[in-house]
Write a protein that holds these residues in place. Structure first.
Motif, PDB file in Angstrom:
ATOM      1  N   LEU A 174      61.867 -79.767  75.311  1.00 16.51           N
ATOM      2  CA  LEU A 174      61.010 -79.960  74.189  1.00 16.51           C
ATOM      3  C   LEU A 174      61.492 -81.141  73.417  1.00 16.51           C
ATOM      4  N   THR A 175      62.773 -81.273  73.294  1.00 16.10           N
ATOM      5  CA  THR A 175      63.441 -82.560  72.653  1.00 16.10           C
ATOM      6  C   THR A 175      62.936 -83.692  73.240  1.00 16.10           C
ATOM      7  N   ALA A 176      62.923 -83.892  74.461  1.00 11.95           N
ATOM      8  CA  ALA A 176      62.434 -85.015  75.222  1.00 11.95           C
ATOM      9  C   ALA A 176      61.198 -85.247  75.084  1.00 11.95           C
ATOM     10  N   GLY A 177      60.414 -84.314  74.948  1.00  7.21           N
ATOM     11  CA  GLY A 177      58.977 -84.402  74.919  1.00  7.21           C
ATOM     12  C   GLY A 177      58.727 -84.988  73.194  1.00  7.21           C
ATOM     13  N   ALA A 178      59.299 -84.371  72.443  1.00  4.96           N
ATOM     14  CA  ALA A 178      59.179 -84.638  71.142  1.00  4.96           C
ATOM     15  C   ALA A 178      59.858 -86.342  70.864  1.00  4.96           C
TER      16      ALA A 178
END
Lengths: 285, 285
Positions: free
Chosen positions: B270-274
């Motif tokens: 999710l951090t990468a997506g954000a």
């Protein structure tokens, strides 16, 4: 049969070489996995590598000139706030990628052909690349002010009048610039260091850190000579030898060099070039 | 007008997001700039990001299906010895890149359209992606053994008989997989966390580390629940809150979680997506 032994394309290996170079630690004086400079940080190198790939892709595409590929790589690299991260490394990688992308094995001879084939247009594009990012350079040789790289594209007329190819331009700087010297010497140190990487053991970043020290021991770093002075460049080489011999702690040396602004950037460039050749020859990650 | 405010292409931002994610430290339990797992190391994530870009490029190219782009990204990612590095992150990035590459602004609505437009072929390609790399997954829901992702391409017939699109497949896992849940909920957490990144201060990797903690506090990590157990997943969230509140040292927590094998991988995804969404919206590096 191309002699390649890699699951990645040459373009991917070139980008990965840039990333593995900056990940290798300790590399005394350089940004690495564990050290930043004040205004030049690890993430600038990540963004620089990602952005450079568009130019590296042109280097693998024979419809585009080497100079154009280099300028585009530098332009892409420049989209981060750290300034010059990988200019010298790209100046090694672009001809290496070109040499290895024509269906032949990546050899000294192949890259010498790429160098010999460069044109005046390539030289002009090389000069234009300096407009994208501030690169630390020395003064041009006596009487060659018209060819000062800091003039960028404005040097075009001087280059054309003299009929200088990119290979000629590199020859003019070979004595004071370790990357230019590679262009003149058939990328000798790059290929030798690639063999060191392949013969070594351990992870790719650990090998990169050791090869960096060996290269620095081998020859004084021209970037330190330019950005600091000759005395510190000589000291860097002497103390790298001490670190390699176990007489100094490489980690402490890395901290000290960063603190004192001794940054062997040319040696880092050569490490990136060597990593690329090693990856092409099967170095596993 | 695309609403994009970045000097990089979407494909470049997606790759850079993967790199900034792994560079962010401390991210308790994850590989980060300062921590490796025994067999899964920092350089595997670098190589994974480089290799994934070939698939991310297909995600930006509407001549290729979303499922094909995803499978290709995973295949490229898999060319390193660490195993699964960024499967979940790519499952977020591929539809996000597609949504932002059609000339429209990258919004929740745009990515919901991408999800709604997925086909049975996309689902088949998604299953095939599991053949490239070992991914930690739970057992399929009761009565759905024919749809076990571990069957890879062998599940094709079951998918076609049931007429399941990739969106349908994600819906089946949404309750037990935080990445699949994003597909169902319009990438709500991804977009919200992107706003946190943009509103924060400091370097991009430092922001990434903080957003990782906030996401982990916000919701229990489904990857920890799968690879360890529910108790440890709950503990991870509780102690992330303590770290965010300053009651625990995040660095010590990171060491402890790596030691104990508590790896909040979904939160990293999710951090990468954000990070991708934030980069597209102008987060500077």
């Amino acid at each position: 049969m191309t002699g390649r032994d890699s699951p990645r394309t040459s373009v991917e290996n070139a980008e990965l070489a840039l990333l593995l170079e900056v990940a290798g630690t300790p590399k005394p004086g350089n940004v690495d996995r564990h050290r930043d400079h004040d205004d030049l940080r690890f993430e600038h190198f990540l963004a620089g590598a990602v952005g450079a790939r568009r130019g590296l892709a042109l280097a693998a595409d024979h419809d585009h000139a080497v100079g154009e590929a280099f300028e585009r790589a530098v332009e892409g690299m420049s989209h981060q706030r750290g300034g010059n991260t990988q200019f010298g490394a790209l100046l090694l990688l672009v001809p290496l990628v070109r040499a290895g992308s024509d269906g032949r094995a990546l050899t000294t001879e192949a890259v010498e052909h790429v160098v010999a084939d460069t044109t005046v247009d390539d030289a002009v594009a090389f000069y234009r690349a300096f407009e994208h990012v501030d690169v630390a350079v020395g003064d041009p040789p006596e009487g060659l002010d018209a060819l000062d790289v800091r003039r960028g594209g404005a040097a075009e007329r001087a280059l054309r009048e003299r009929g200088l190819t990119l290979a000629d331009v590199m020859a003019l700087s070979a004595e004071v610039d370790g990357v230019a010297a590679e262009w003149v010497r058939g990328f000798e140190r790059t290929f030798e260091a690639a063999e060191w990487l392949l013969a070594d053991e351990g992870s790719a970043p650990d090998r990169a850190a050791r090869v960096f020290l060996r290269l620095l021991v081998d020859e004084v770093d021209t970037f330190v000579a330019k950005t600091a002075d000759e005395a510190r460049a000589t000291e860097a080489t002497r103390r790298a030898r001490a670190a390699l011999d176990g007489e100094e702690e490489a980690e402490a040396l890395a901290d000290e060099f960063v603190e004192r602004g001794i940054n062997p950037g040319t040696t880092a460039d050569l490490t990136a070039g060597a990593l690329f050749v090693a990856l092409e020859r099967g170095l596993e990650v």
